[in-house]
Each structure stands twice: as C-alpha cells, then as structure tokens.
Design a protein around this motif. Structure first.
Motif, mmCIF file in Angstrom:
data_model
loop_
_atom_site.group_PDB
_atom_site.id
_atom_site.type_symbol
_atom_site.label_atom_id
_atom_site.label_comp_id
_atom_site.label_asym_id
_atom_site.label_seq_id
_atom_site.Cartn_x
_atom_site.Cartn_y
_atom_site.Cartn_z
ATOM 1 N N GLY A 166 -6.406 -3.453 10.320
ATOM 2 C CA GLY A 166 -7.637 -2.571 10.593
ATOM 3 C C GLY A 166 -7.631 -1.231 10.817
ATOM 4 O O GLY A 166 -8.775 -0.916 10.902
ATOM 5 N N SER A 167 -6.666 -0.595 10.643
ATOM 6 C CA SER A 167 -6.636 0.839 10.826
ATOM 7 C C SER A 167 -7.462 1.239 9.525
ATOM 8 O O SER A 167 -7.429 0.915 8.265
ATOM 9 C CB SER A 167 -5.010 1.255 10.667
ATOM 10 N N THR A 168 -7.965 2.715 9.929
ATOM 11 C CA THR A 168 -8.795 3.226 8.880
ATOM 12 C C THR A 168 -7.690 3.906 7.732
ATOM 13 O O THR A 168 -8.111 4.281 6.742
ATOM 14 C CB THR A 168 -9.688 4.492 9.451
ATOM 15 N N TYR A 169 -6.287 3.847 8.255
ATOM 16 C CA TYR A 169 -5.384 4.384 7.173
ATOM 17 C C TYR A 169 -5.225 3.309 6.040
ATOM 18 O O TYR A 169 -4.642 3.708 5.094
ATOM 19 C CB TYR A 169 -4.368 4.891 7.908
ATOM 20 N N THR A 170 -5.264 1.989 6.354
ATOM 21 C CA THR A 170 -4.841 0.829 5.585
ATOM 22 C C THR A 170 -5.225 1.006 4.251
ATOM 23 O O THR A 170 -4.607 0.856 3.405
ATOM 24 C CB THR A 170 -5.409 -0.393 6.019
ATOM 25 N N PRO A 171 -6.408 1.632 3.742
ATOM 26 C CA PRO A 171 -6.790 1.733 2.261
ATOM 27 C C PRO A 171 -5.657 2.455 1.610
ATOM 28 O O PRO A 171 -5.504 2.262 0.187
ATOM 29 C CB PRO A 171 -8.310 2.483 2.267
ATOM 30 N N GLU A 172 -5.340 3.581 2.419
ATOM 31 C CA GLU A 172 -4.320 4.342 1.614
ATOM 32 C C GLU A 172 -2.921 3.515 1.217
ATOM 33 O O GLU A 172 -2.445 3.704 0.087
ATOM 34 C CB GLU A 172 -3.761 5.622 2.441
ATOM 35 N N LEU A 173 -2.527 2.906 2.126
ATOM 36 C CA LEU A 173 -1.283 1.793 1.995
ATOM 37 C C LEU A 173 -1.832 0.708 0.729
ATOM 38 O O LEU A 173 -0.879 0.575 -0.096
ATOM 39 C CB LEU A 173 -1.291 0.974 3.130
ATOM 40 N N VAL A 174 -3.106 0.258 0.681
ATOM 41 C CA VAL A 174 -3.764 -0.766 -0.204
ATOM 42 C C VAL A 174 -3.589 -0.099 -1.403
ATOM 43 O O VAL A 174 -3.002 -0.615 -2.567
ATOM 44 C CB VAL A 174 -4.855 -1.034 0.138
ATOM 45 N N ASP A 175 -4.022 1.168 -1.704
ATOM 46 C CA ASP A 175 -4.104 2.100 -2.923
ATOM 47 C C ASP A 175 -2.698 2.202 -3.313
ATOM 48 O O ASP A 175 -2.443 1.967 -4.693
ATOM 49 C CB ASP A 175 -4.650 3.370 -2.546
ATOM 50 N N GLY A 176 -1.725 2.429 -2.473
ATOM 51 C CA GLY A 176 -0.275 2.495 -3.043
ATOM 52 C C GLY A 176 0.304 1.030 -3.562
ATOM 53 O O GLY A 176 0.931 0.993 -4.447
ATOM 54 N N PHE A 177 -0.151 -0.130 -2.862
ATOM 55 C CA PHE A 177 0.150 -1.236 -3.317
ATOM 56 C C PHE A 177 -0.155 -1.736 -4.792
ATOM 57 O O PHE A 177 0.396 -2.074 -5.706
ATOM 58 C CB PHE A 177 -0.316 -2.296 -2.406
ATOM 59 N N ALA A 178 -1.532 -1.224 -4.827
ATOM 60 C CA ALA A 178 -2.047 -1.389 -6.360
ATOM 61 C C ALA A 178 -1.535 -0.558 -7.220
ATOM 62 O O ALA A 178 -1.425 -1.120 -8.413
ATOM 63 C CB ALA A 178 -3.737 -1.071 -6.171
ATOM 64 N N ARG A 179 -1.560 0.659 -7.028
ATOM 65 C CA ARG A 179 -0.851 1.565 -8.230
ATOM 66 C C ARG A 179 0.610 1.168 -8.511
ATOM 67 O O ARG A 179 0.942 1.334 -9.740
ATOM 68 C CB ARG A 179 -1.034 3.070 -7.521
ATOM 69 N N LEU A 180 1.358 0.782 -7.495
ATOM 70 C CA LEU A 180 2.844 0.790 -7.644
ATOM 71 C C LEU A 180 3.109 -0.729 -7.796
ATOM 72 O O LEU A 180 4.077 -1.189 -7.499
ATOM 73 C CB LEU A 180 3.434 1.425 -6.571
ATOM 74 N N ARG A 181 2.370 -1.611 -8.246
ATOM 75 C CA ARG A 181 2.402 -3.113 -8.209
ATOM 76 C C ARG A 181 3.734 -3.407 -9.140
ATOM 77 O O ARG A 181 4.173 -4.457 -8.747
ATOM 78 C CB ARG A 181 1.173 -3.717 -8.869
ATOM 79 N N ASP A 182 4.210 -2.870 -10.156
ATOM 80 C CA ASP A 182 5.336 -3.102 -10.767
ATOM 81 C C ASP A 182 6.380 -2.835 -10.043
ATOM 82 O O ASP A 182 7.411 -3.681 -10.204
ATOM 83 C CB ASP A 182 5.375 -2.389 -12.010
ATOM 84 N N THR A 183 6.390 -1.956 -8.933
ATOM 85 C CA THR A 183 7.646 -1.590 -8.076
ATOM 86 C C THR A 183 7.728 -2.899 -6.924
ATOM 87 O O THR A 183 8.809 -3.272 -6.825
ATOM 88 C CB THR A 183 7.757 -0.363 -7.469
#
Length: 421
Positions: free
Chosen positions: A9-26
C-alpha cells in the motif's frame, strides 16, 4: 511466478509496478500480490497498479489483501518495503536526535537505530510466515535500515538478500555522463548499506578499464554536487562516496541545515496525500511525475534484476546487494552484512573479490559494523543498556552524555513499538 510485496500500500508501489510491467520479459510475473494492513491505501494503490498493467499489456493478475498469510502463500519471492509506525515515526526519527546536536535521519545515527528496533521484530515475524508458506521463497529486503534488517534475516536462517538503490542510481548517472548504456557500467562498490564508496567504474564488466579517474577529472563538479560534498574532497579521496557519507564527513554542517527546514518526513507525508488523491482517479493509468520526487529512484529496475537472477530468469549476472561478508572484507566477521558487487544466481549472491581498502574507509566500515552488531542485539533482546551501548558505539554519537540523552528520547518516542519498554 507469484511475487508478493509486503507494504504494497506504499505510495511508492506504482513505481515498482511500472518496472514489473516494462521489464516483463526479464521477470515473468503471473501473479502479483500487494499486502498491506491499510485497506484504504491498498485499494487506491491496487487500482492504479491494475491500470498500469493493463495500459502496458501485462497479462499478470494483481491481487490485494490485508491477510499476510494468504498473500505469501506459495510466493516464489517476497519483497519487503514496510515502514513500522509510518511517516509519523519517521518524523520523530528525524527530529528528536537534533535536540542533542546529532543527525536526525531515518537510517543513520540514533534515528536509524530507532527504526531498526521497531522493524526487526516485525520483519522476523513476517519471514517466519513466509518460510512456513514456502521454505524455498526468496526474501528481498528493501526495508531500512537494510543492513541491520538483512543481517537479522540471515542470522535467523532465511533466504534473504538486501537491496538498496544507491548503486543503481550511480550506475545510471555515470552511464549518462559517459554516454553509454547502464549495462556497460560496472561499479567497484564497497562498504555497508548507506556507507559505501565507488572505488572504481569499469566499462564492460569487472575486468574492464577503470574510468573513474577520468570521470572525476571531466565531471567532478556534477558528481560533487550530486553527493553534496566538495570536489577537492572527492579528488583527494580518489573515490565517489555515497551521499550518506555527508552525514559523517560534514556532520555539523548537516545538523545546522536540518534545524532550519522541515523534515523530510513532513515533505513526504504531504507528497503522499497528493499522490493518493491522484491514485484515486480512475483515468490515471501510469505513474505520475510527482512520484519521481518520492525517493527510491531505479528501485523497480534493481528489484526486477535481483528477483529474476534469484529465480533463474534473465537478471544481470552482477549486482550490488547486501549479503554475508564471508571473508570478502577480511577485517570484518564472516556474518557481517556488506554491500558489494556479487554474482547472483538461484543459490544466492556470491560477493566478488574486493581489493584491500584504504584504512580511511575500512576503519569507518569496521566501526559502523560494530555498531550494527550492537544495534541488532538491542533489536532482538531489548533493554535500555543495549540501546545505550549501540548509541555509544556509533561514530556519529560516541559521547556518553549524548548516548544517554538519546537513549531516553528513543525509548520515549518508540515505547508503543518496543515490547520491552
């Protein structure tokens, strides 16, 4: 693959989620679980997380829950990014040490010890529940103070690695100065969490040419401004200290600054209120620009790389992590947790060899390691005397009168989080 974020629930989580989405092949995530006891925040963050995945075409499922056991059940990796006591506790960590003329900071000095005392018991409880759910799960700790928390996890036998964004931040900045790809920049990064130096910058890998002297000569002003230390100091040392070394190299100057401006916790709390309002907008489907000011730059990319390498994916072969010393720095115990370049794979990180260090650096590392040992003892066993000993050992405190006064303030401000107080 199931990946769980505790503190989702951290406000920083969307940054983490964005990385997961962009780097989904990794890192191929099939299920991402966000766990947090704050249901209202979790609903807002989870909604934006789903929209980010949808916008970027990620097929993974995002689940939100306040049930920790359900959230970690069957997880392949668990990321810890929690803050016991929230920004309110951080505000205290950053202010009451200043009353004694000492640094007020959430990971360093007396404030860092307070955070460790609040955090270690909670993290160890979470880790035991992760182990019951899946003994082979990796725990990636981004929870500060990372060195002490990771040491607690490893001492208890957990499959854990500590992660900090300082190194990846330097890698990206140096790559931009050198006009090359970040993957081409290999840091000779050494020390403890939030007490590190870049002793070399090599191109192409650990055996590449060292371009640090040229970087300092050609871009010394920019680098010095970034770490907020004088250029002549960097040139004299021949290294690039992390910006946390400013608390040691310019302690009194920093104390004067901190006494004349709002705390970082107050700034972040205001920012979080604005971010949460944004996250509630159903039209928002990407991380807002304001999030860049929240801190933790490049954390998502470092987390993806580390999780992928640990889980047998396509992560980078060499990464800066917090892990057991095991003779890497011969002047420290084997069970000390250091922050260095390591070869990372499914069996965990193996630190790369580190050349002999200048006593100017090794002496401070040894001193802070001794403090961290005493801090962990205080976090595990409690007691005013143990808190006092840890503060007395810290090089930013040292004097018995300061340690005594800080101990009283620490206990007073954290009583609700200390089972022994």
């Amino acid at each position: 693959m199931k990946l769980t974020v505790v503190g989702g629930g951290s406000t920083y989580t969307p940054e983490l989620v964005d990385g997961f989405a962009r780097l989904r092949d990794t890192l191929r995530i099939e299920e991402l679980v966000l766990v947090d006891p704050a249901a209202d925040r979790l609903e807002l963050v989870g909604g934006l997380a789903r929209r980010i995945f949808a916008r970027q075409g990620h097929a993974g499922r995002i689940v939100t829950t306040s049930d920790l056991d359900a959230g970690v059940d069957g997880a392949d990796a668990v990321l810890l990014q929690l803050r016991v006591g929230g920004q309110a506790a951080r505000e205290k960590d950053e202010t009451w040490p200043l009353e004694c003329g000492c640094i007020g900071q959430e990971t360093t000095g007396a404030g860092g010890l307070a955070k460790a005392l609040r955090t270690v018991p909670v993290v160890l409880d979470i880790a035991e529940r992760v182990r019951r759910a899946n003994p082979r799960a990796w725990i990636i700790d981004f929870t500060n103070p990372v060195g002490i928390v990771t040491r607690a996890l490893l001492r208890a036998g957990h499959r854990a690695v500590g992660l900090c964004n300082v190194a990846i931040g330097f890698q990206r900045k140096f790559a931009a100065l050198l006009d090359t790809a970040p993957a081409e920049v290999h840091l000779a990064h050494v020390g403890l969490n939030h007490l590190t130096w870049e002793t070399g910058v090599r191109l192409g890998g650990p055996d590449g040419a060292d371009v640090l002297p040229a970087l300092l000569a050609e871009h010394g002003e920019a680098i010095a401004a970034d770490v907020r230390l004088p250029r002549p100091l960097l040139e004299g040392l021949g290294v690039v200290p992390s910006y946390y070394l400013r608390y040691y190299y310019a302690h009194d100057e920093v104390v004067r600054e901190l006494r004349t401006k709002p705390s970082r916790a107050a700034e972040v709390a205001a920012m979080e209120r604005e971010l949460l309002a944004m996250y509630g907008d159903p039209a928002l489907d990407e991380k807002p620009a304001l999030l860049a000011k929240r801190g933790g730059a490049f954390y998502s990319e470092a987390a993806v790389d580390l999780a992928a390498a640990l889980l047998g994916g396509a992560g980078s072969p060499y990464q800066v992590v917090n892990t057991l010393n095991r003779g890497t720095l011969p002047f420290l115990p084997d069970d000390a947790v250091i922050e260095v370049q390591a070869a990372v794979g499914p069996e965990g990180p193996v630190p790369l060899p580190v050349p002999a260090l200048d006593p100017l650096f090794s002496g401070l590392i040894a001193n802070v390691t001794a403090y961290e040992d005493l801090a962990l003892d205080a976090a595990l066993r409690g007691g005013r005397d143990r808190v006092f000993r840890a503060l007395l050992a810290h090089p930013l405190i040292g004097q018995y009168a300061y340690a005594d006064a800080l101990t009283d303030r620490l206990v007073t401000h954290n009583r609700e989080h200390l089972a022994w107080a």
